[in-house]
Design a protein around this motif. Sequence first.
Motif, PDB file in Angstrom:
ATOM      1  N   ILE A  35      46.828   1.803  -3.226  1.00 24.01           N
ATOM      2  CA  ILE A  35      46.259   2.782  -4.165  1.00 24.01           C
ATOM      3  C   ILE A  35      45.459   3.855  -3.421  1.00 24.01           C
ATOM      4  O   ILE A  35      45.505   5.033  -3.763  1.00 24.01           O
ATOM      5  CB  ILE A  35      45.405   2.095  -5.259  1.00 24.01           C
ATOM      6  CG1 ILE A  35      45.113   3.101  -6.376  1.00 24.01           C
ATOM      7  CG2 ILE A  35      44.126   1.512  -4.688  1.00 24.01           C
ATOM      8  CD1 ILE A  35      44.616   2.449  -7.649  1.00 24.01           C
ATOM      9  N   GLU A  36      44.749   3.450  -2.376  1.00 24.18           N
ATOM     10  CA  GLU A  36      43.998   4.405  -1.572  1.00 24.18           C
ATOM     11  C   GLU A  36      44.940   5.261  -0.725  1.00 24.18           C
ATOM     12  O   GLU A  36      44.688   6.437  -0.507  1.00 24.18           O
ATOM     13  CB  GLU A  36      42.979   3.684  -0.679  1.00 24.18           C
ATOM     14  CG  GLU A  36      41.851   3.050  -1.442  1.00 24.18           C
ATOM     15  CD  GLU A  36      41.029   4.044  -2.236  1.00 24.18           C
ATOM     16  OE1 GLU A  36      40.733   5.144  -1.743  1.00 24.18           O
ATOM     17  OE2 GLU A  36      40.677   3.722  -3.384  1.00 24.18           O
TER      18      GLU A  36
ATOM     19  N   ASN B 259      47.807   6.301  -1.642  1.00 19.81           N
ATOM     20  CA  ASN B 259      48.311   7.340  -2.538  1.00 19.81           C
ATOM     21  C   ASN B 259      47.305   8.477  -2.672  1.00 19.81           C
ATOM     22  O   ASN B 259      47.667   9.651  -2.610  1.00 19.81           O
ATOM     23  CB  ASN B 259      48.629   6.760  -3.911  1.00 19.81           C
ATOM     24  CG  ASN B 259      49.815   5.837  -3.894  1.00 19.81           C
ATOM     25  OD1 ASN B 259      50.677   5.937  -3.025  1.00 19.81           O
ATOM     26  ND2 ASN B 259      49.873   4.920  -4.834  1.00 19.81           N
ATOM     27  N   ARG B 260      46.031   8.144  -2.844  1.00 25.25           N
ATOM     28  CA  ARG B 260      44.988   9.171  -2.975  1.00 25.25           C
ATOM     29  C   ARG B 260      44.837   9.954  -1.672  1.00 25.25           C
ATOM     30  O   ARG B 260      44.773  11.182  -1.674  1.00 25.25           O
ATOM     31  CB  ARG B 260      43.654   8.538  -3.371  1.00 25.25           C
ATOM     32  CG  ARG B 260      43.649   8.021  -4.801  1.00 25.25           C
ATOM     33  CD  ARG B 260      42.339   7.414  -5.180  1.00 25.25           C
ATOM     34  NE  ARG B 260      41.317   8.446  -5.167  1.00 25.25           N
ATOM     35  CZ  ARG B 260      40.035   8.205  -4.944  1.00 25.25           C
ATOM     36  NH1 ARG B 260      39.614   6.994  -4.728  1.00 25.25           N
ATOM     37  NH2 ARG B 260      39.165   9.190  -4.957  1.00 25.25           N
ATOM     38  N   VAL B 261      44.777   9.233  -0.573  1.00 23.97           N
ATOM     39  CA  VAL B 261      44.613   9.881   0.729  1.00 23.97           C
ATOM     40  C   VAL B 261      45.857  10.701   1.064  1.00 23.97           C
ATOM     41  O   VAL B 261      45.753  11.797   1.626  1.00 23.97           O
ATOM     42  CB  VAL B 261      44.322   8.832   1.831  1.00 23.97           C
ATOM     43  CG1 VAL B 261      44.345   9.454   3.210  1.00 23.97           C
ATOM     44  CG2 VAL B 261      42.969   8.171   1.571  1.00 23.97           C
TER      45      VAL B 261
ATOM     46  N   LYS C 250      47.796  12.358  -0.936  1.00 24.43           N
ATOM     47  CA  LYS C 250      47.710  13.649  -1.636  1.00 24.43           C
ATOM     48  C   LYS C 250      46.732  14.574  -0.917  1.00 24.43           C
ATOM     49  O   LYS C 250      46.987  15.767  -0.746  1.00 24.43           O
ATOM     50  CB  LYS C 250      47.264  13.447  -3.080  1.00 24.43           C
ATOM     51  CG  LYS C 250      48.301  12.755  -3.934  1.00 24.43           C
ATOM     52  CD  LYS C 250      47.761  12.469  -5.322  1.00 24.43           C
ATOM     53  CE  LYS C 250      48.752  11.631  -6.118  1.00 24.43           C
ATOM     54  NZ  LYS C 250      48.219  11.264  -7.425  1.00 24.43           N
ATOM     55  N   TYR C 251      45.620  14.026  -0.489  1.00 22.62           N
ATOM     56  CA  TYR C 251      44.609  14.799   0.235  1.00 22.62           C
ATOM     57  C   TYR C 251      45.180  15.332   1.554  1.00 22.62           C
ATOM     58  O   TYR C 251      45.029  16.505   1.885  1.00 22.62           O
ATOM     59  CB  TYR C 251      43.388  13.904   0.473  1.00 22.62           C
ATOM     60  CG  TYR C 251      42.382  14.444   1.443  1.00 22.62           C
ATOM     61  CD1 TYR C 251      41.581  15.515   1.103  1.00 22.62           C
ATOM     62  CD2 TYR C 251      42.230  13.872   2.703  1.00 22.62           C
ATOM     63  CE1 TYR C 251      40.654  16.008   1.992  1.00 22.62           C
ATOM     64  CE2 TYR C 251      41.305  14.362   3.598  1.00 22.62           C
ATOM     65  CZ  TYR C 251      40.512  15.430   3.232  1.00 22.62           C
ATOM     66  OH  TYR C 251      39.606  15.917   4.119  1.00 22.62           O
TER      67      TYR C 251
ATOM     68  N   LEU D 144      35.430  14.899   0.017  1.00 21.35           N
ATOM     69  CA  LEU D 144      36.555  14.007  -0.274  1.00 21.35           C
ATOM     70  C   LEU D 144      36.539  12.795   0.636  1.00 21.35           C
ATOM     71  O   LEU D 144      36.802  11.674   0.205  1.00 21.35           O
ATOM     72  CB  LEU D 144      37.873  14.763  -0.144  1.00 21.35           C
ATOM     73  CG  LEU D 144      38.146  15.793  -1.231  1.00 21.35           C
ATOM     74  CD1 LEU D 144      39.377  16.613  -0.878  1.00 21.35           C
ATOM     75  CD2 LEU D 144      38.330  15.137  -2.576  1.00 21.35           C
TER      76      LEU D 144
ATOM     77  N   GLU E  35      33.997  10.294  -0.519  1.00 25.36           N
ATOM     78  CA  GLU E  35      34.491   9.561  -1.688  1.00 25.36           C
ATOM     79  C   GLU E  35      35.456   8.456  -1.253  1.00 25.36           C
ATOM     80  O   GLU E  35      35.419   7.365  -1.786  1.00 25.36           O
ATOM     81  CB  GLU E  35      35.179  10.514  -2.664  1.00 25.36           C
ATOM     82  CG  GLU E  35      34.240  11.422  -3.398  1.00 25.36           C
ATOM     83  CD  GLU E  35      33.248  10.676  -4.269  1.00 25.36           C
ATOM     84  OE1 GLU E  35      33.658   9.738  -4.998  1.00 25.36           O
ATOM     85  OE2 GLU E  35      32.045  11.006  -4.223  1.00 25.36           O
ATOM     86  N   ILE E  36      36.299   8.770  -0.301  1.00 22.23           N
ATOM     87  CA  ILE E  36      37.257   7.787   0.198  1.00 22.23           C
ATOM     88  C   ILE E  36      36.509   6.649   0.902  1.00 22.23           C
ATOM     89  O   ILE E  36      36.827   5.478   0.717  1.00 22.23           O
ATOM     90  CB  ILE E  36      38.274   8.446   1.150  1.00 22.23           C
ATOM     91  CG1 ILE E  36      39.176   9.389   0.363  1.00 22.23           C
ATOM     92  CG2 ILE E  36      39.083   7.410   1.915  1.00 22.23           C
ATOM     93  CD1 ILE E  36      40.012  10.316   1.221  1.00 22.23           C
TER      94      ILE E  36
ATOM     95  N   LYS F 254      34.958   3.791  -1.237  1.00 25.87           N
ATOM     96  CA  LYS F 254      35.834   2.800  -1.888  1.00 25.87           C
ATOM     97  C   LYS F 254      36.401   1.821  -0.948  1.00 25.87           C
ATOM     98  O   LYS F 254      36.396   1.515   0.019  1.00 25.87           O
ATOM     99  CB  LYS F 254      36.952   3.526  -2.610  1.00 25.87           C
ATOM    100  CG  LYS F 254      36.360   4.351  -3.716  1.00 25.87           C
ATOM    101  CD  LYS F 254      37.396   4.973  -4.550  1.00 25.87           C
ATOM    102  CE  LYS F 254      36.667   5.798  -5.594  1.00 25.87           C
ATOM    103  NZ  LYS F 254      37.304   6.029  -6.773  1.00 25.87           N
TER     104      LYS F 254
END
Length: 111
Positions: A21-22, A24-26, A28-29, A104, A107-108, A111
């Motif tokens: 899940i991380e 996927n977020r990273v 995109k970043y 950003l 924030e990463i 988590k």
Amino acid sequence: MTPVYKTTDGLLSDYNSLPEIEQNRVGKYLKNLVRIHKAIASLNFADRQVNWELSKQRIEPYTEAEEIKCSFCGKSSNEVEKMIVASDDVCICNECVGLCSEVLQEEIDKK
């Protein structure tokens, strides 16, 4: 403090150790960072090409009467290293891009 990667090996190692899940977020970043990097490289290339053409013709570069300002911090293009212009109304400077990157990353890291 945010790590600085001099090669992609360390970045990929850290990325691969993240939960999916991380990732996927990273991911995109990182894609956005690559887009910004490509845009800056394109601007630098275009700037060099224009200046080269102008030097061949012995024409001085055009300077705008109204200074471009960052839509976020208000600094002019003379006060920062780079300015990314999205449209006539929206610009962002390299300093604000860097600040966004740090926020950003924090924030990463939380988590």
